[in-house]
Design an enzyme around this catalytic site. Structure first.
Site, PDB file in Angstrom:
ATOM      1  CG  HIS A   1      -2.058   0.970   1.113  1.00  0.00           C
ATOM      2  ND1 HIS A   1      -1.964   2.291   1.452  1.00  0.00           N
ATOM      3  CD2 HIS A   1      -3.319   0.800   0.636  1.00  0.00           C
ATOM      4  CE1 HIS A   1      -3.118   2.896   1.213  1.00  0.00           C
ATOM      5  NE2 HIS A   1      -3.959   2.008   0.702  1.00  0.00           N
TER       6      HIS A   1
ATOM      7  CD  GLU B   1      -8.897  -3.192  -3.715  1.00  0.00           C
ATOM      8  OE1 GLU B   1      -9.893  -3.939  -3.696  1.00  0.00           O
ATOM      9  OE2 GLU B   1      -8.967  -1.992  -4.017  1.00  0.00           O
TER      10      GLU B   1
HETATM   11  N1  ACO Z   1       4.152  -7.622  -4.857  1.00  0.00           N
HETATM   12  C1  ACO Z   1       5.476  -7.645  -5.073  1.00  0.00           C
HETATM   13  N2  ACO Z   1       6.260  -6.560  -4.922  1.00  0.00           N
HETATM   14  C2  ACO Z   1       5.661  -5.426  -4.542  1.00  0.00           C
HETATM   15  C3  ACO Z   1       4.295  -5.350  -4.296  1.00  0.00           C
HETATM   16  C4  ACO Z   1       3.524  -6.505  -4.462  1.00  0.00           C
HETATM   17  N3  ACO Z   1       2.200  -6.516  -4.241  1.00  0.00           N
HETATM   18  N4  ACO Z   1       3.979  -4.092  -3.939  1.00  0.00           N
HETATM   19  C5  ACO Z   1       5.112  -3.389  -3.972  1.00  0.00           C
HETATM   20  N5  ACO Z   1       6.138  -4.201  -4.337  1.00  0.00           N
HETATM   21  C6  ACO Z   1       7.526  -3.820  -4.462  1.00  0.00           C
HETATM   22  C7  ACO Z   1       7.773  -3.114  -5.783  1.00  0.00           C
HETATM   23  O1  ACO Z   1       8.080  -4.002  -6.829  1.00  0.00           O
HETATM   24  C8  ACO Z   1       8.932  -2.209  -5.440  1.00  0.00           C
HETATM   25  O2  ACO Z   1      10.129  -2.962  -5.469  1.00  0.00           O
HETATM   26  P1  ACO Z   1      11.500  -2.281  -5.999  1.00  0.00           P
HETATM   27  O3  ACO Z   1      11.752  -1.145  -5.049  1.00  0.00           O
HETATM   28  O4  ACO Z   1      12.479  -3.391  -5.900  1.00  0.00           O
HETATM   29  O5  ACO Z   1      11.188  -1.815  -7.397  1.00  0.00           O
HETATM   30  C9  ACO Z   1       8.668  -1.832  -3.979  1.00  0.00           C
HETATM   31  O6  ACO Z   1       7.861  -2.874  -3.442  1.00  0.00           O
HETATM   32  C10 ACO Z   1       7.928  -0.497  -3.835  1.00  0.00           C
HETATM   33  O7  ACO Z   1       6.868  -0.449  -4.773  1.00  0.00           O
HETATM   34  P2  ACO Z   1       6.042   0.884  -5.091  1.00  0.00           P
HETATM   35  O8  ACO Z   1       5.317   0.732  -6.377  1.00  0.00           O
HETATM   36  O9  ACO Z   1       6.919   2.078  -4.893  1.00  0.00           O
HETATM   37  O10 ACO Z   1       5.025   0.837  -3.909  1.00  0.00           O
HETATM   38  P3  ACO Z   1       3.762   1.750  -3.776  1.00  0.00           P
HETATM   39  O11 ACO Z   1       3.614   1.950  -2.332  1.00  0.00           O
HETATM   40  O12 ACO Z   1       3.805   2.927  -4.625  1.00  0.00           O
HETATM   41  O13 ACO Z   1       2.628   0.803  -4.382  1.00  0.00           O
HETATM   42  C11 ACO Z   1       0.729  -0.530  -4.624  1.00  0.00           C
HETATM   43  C12 ACO Z   1       1.477   0.501  -3.742  1.00  0.00           C
HETATM   44  C13 ACO Z   1       0.416   0.104  -5.997  1.00  0.00           C
HETATM   45  C14 ACO Z   1      -0.575  -0.884  -3.936  1.00  0.00           C
HETATM   46  C15 ACO Z   1       1.618  -1.785  -4.797  1.00  0.00           C
HETATM   47  O14 ACO Z   1       1.940  -2.310  -3.537  1.00  0.00           O
HETATM   48  C16 ACO Z   1       0.970  -2.830  -5.698  1.00  0.00           C
HETATM   49  O15 ACO Z   1       1.085  -2.734  -6.929  1.00  0.00           O
HETATM   50  N6  ACO Z   1       0.279  -3.851  -5.084  1.00  0.00           N
HETATM   51  C17 ACO Z   1      -0.383  -4.887  -5.861  1.00  0.00           C
HETATM   52  C18 ACO Z   1      -1.712  -4.385  -6.439  1.00  0.00           C
HETATM   53  C19 ACO Z   1      -2.765  -4.181  -5.362  1.00  0.00           C
HETATM   54  O16 ACO Z   1      -2.897  -4.946  -4.418  1.00  0.00           O
HETATM   55  N7  ACO Z   1      -3.555  -3.090  -5.517  1.00  0.00           N
HETATM   56  C20 ACO Z   1      -4.607  -2.706  -4.574  1.00  0.00           C
HETATM   57  C21 ACO Z   1      -4.083  -1.681  -3.609  1.00  0.00           C
HETATM   58  S1  ACO Z   1      -5.223  -1.273  -2.310  1.00  0.00           S
HETATM   59  C22 ACO Z   1      -5.944   0.167  -2.780  1.00  0.00           C
HETATM   60  O17 ACO Z   1      -5.332   0.934  -3.446  1.00  0.00           O
HETATM   61  C23 ACO Z   1      -7.354   0.488  -2.430  1.00  0.00           C
END
Ligand code: ACO
Length: 378
Positions: free
Chosen positions: A261, A316
């Protein structure tokens, strides 16, 4: 002859630290506070965990308190919502065929857009009542079934499931849906709520404002994403494939759906509440037990792979399980989210209208200056 361009427009260099307005305070509100570092969501002084067993109508009374022209308690809201669901249903029949060919959320957008901002009164009640009526009718039409007349005596969650299934629904499922609607009722200045407040600040009216909120919610980066969690569970298939499937997915650099998140760094309190609600439901076919096993393995692998980045289960993951268990089709999940978030949108619009100040931020101009601009043919 065309004058040569001494200074062409620079490549658009978006500053990512400001482009998403991270850490910008764009409104003052008494409605809700998201504390990402502590993993807390506070609604008007109550931690979400304490509201988990309240009815959706009670949370509406909390959010709307002091913002309405008249004081309405939980039971008054329940009665008014029942009558408003019947009114929304009375508008439905001629409109439903025009939703064919649209996605479920586009269909909801179309139906809501027929409600006039000049409605004589109680827009907020009609807005909250209309979503379950329209969403249930849209889901049934996709299955080739006629819309079911609302039962004004029921609470909103019970009637939502009754209109979806065309039959009385067991109390456990009603309770679980009520908890879901409460859990997503409001969440600070998220993209859809901000959108609704911006529109409200122009005095465009309540329906225009909340439809703007719905348009923002539709995007996969906001409310359009719970379906992929179920797609992931389907793709994994069975217990024996959990670990190898997750290892492969992470190895390919994919994200595991339902984890991580932007704001919550310790835990998403909504996931905890929904996990508890899902655990009270009958586990048809072992789906919930299977999902819990996926969660345990995914958290362990994410902790191994990203030790410096706390990646926890997000809202989610259990939303998908809960909405599936109470019988909503996957393509209606965003509409059910809208049914809950309509509480927050209407409260924020009412609050915004009270301040009366137009939201009009600035942009930083990075285009060419007049002296540098190319001159057309001379
Ligand atoms: N699985 C694997 N790796 C992940 C995940 C995940 N679910 N989420 C983040 N990471 C990793 C990224 O690959 C990144 O790694 P890196 O630094 O080596 O490149 C690191 O963690 C940081 O990722 P960001 O994109 O900067 O994290 P951010 O906080 O911006 O993203 C998000 C949040 C979009 C929810 C992300 O965690 C994600 O894509 N999750 C999966 C999709 C999901 O569950 N969406 C629903 C979200 S809930 C809501 O919004 C209501």
């Amino acid at each position: 002859m065309t004058k040569p361009t001494a200074n062409a427009t620079p490549a658009l260099a978006v500053d990512h630290t400001t482009a998403g307005l991270d850490n910008v305070v764009a409104a003052e509100t008494v409605l809700s506070h998201v504390d990402g570092m502590a993993g807390r969501l506070i609604l008007r002084g109550y931690d979400l965990d304490r509201l988990a067993d309240w009815s959706f109508e009670a949370v509406l009374a909390l959010l709307w308190r002091d913002l309405l022209p008249e004081a309405l308690d939980e039971s008054a809201i329940r009665v008014r919502l029942g009558a408003a669901r019947q009114r929304a249903f009375s508008l439905l029949t001629p409109l439903l065929p025009s939703t064919d060919g649209l996605s479920s959320v586009e269909a909801l957008r179309l139906l809501l857009s027929t409600l006039a901002d000049s409605e004589p009164d109680a827009h907020h009640i009609l807005a909250v009542a209309a979503v379950p009526v329209f969403a249930a009718a849209i889901a049934r039409r996709r299955r080739g079934e006629a819309a079911v007349t609302p039962d004004a005596r029921l609470g909103l969650a019970a009637d939502f499931l009754h209109m979806l299934h065309g039959a009385e629904v067991d109390a456990g499922k009603v309770r679980a849906l009520d908890t879901y609607l409460v859990t997503v009722a409001d969440h600070g200045l998220n993209a859809s709520t901000f959108t609704a407040r911006v529109i409200a600040s122009t005095k465009a009216g309540l329906f225009s404002s909340v439809i703007g909120g719905l348009c923002a919610l539709k995007g996969p980066l906001h409310g359009g994403a719970p379906g992929p969690v179920l797609d992931m569970l389907d793709a994994i298939g069975d217990q024996s494939r959990i670990r190898p499937w997750l290892v492969d997915a992470l190895g390919r650099g994919e994200r595991l759906m339902g984890f991580g998140h932007r704001i919550y760094r310790v835990r998403d309190p909504r996931a905890d509440v929904l996990k508890h609600a899902v655990a009270t439901l009958r586990d048809g076919g072992g789906r919930i037990r299977f999902a819990e096993a996926v969660e345990v393995e995914a958290l362990a692998l994410l902790a191994e792979k990203k030790p410096l980045r706390p990646l926890q289960t997000n809202v989610e993951f259990y939303t998908a399980l809960l909405l599936e268990a109470v019988g909503f089709p996957r393509d209606s999940f965003t509409n059910v989210f809208a049914a809950g978030r309509m509480a927050g949108w209407t409260a924020h619009v009412l609050e915004q209208e009270k301040t009366g100040r137009l939201i009009r931020p600035q942009s930083r101009y990075i285009g060419p200056q007049p002296d540098d601009a190319p001159v057309a043919a001379e």
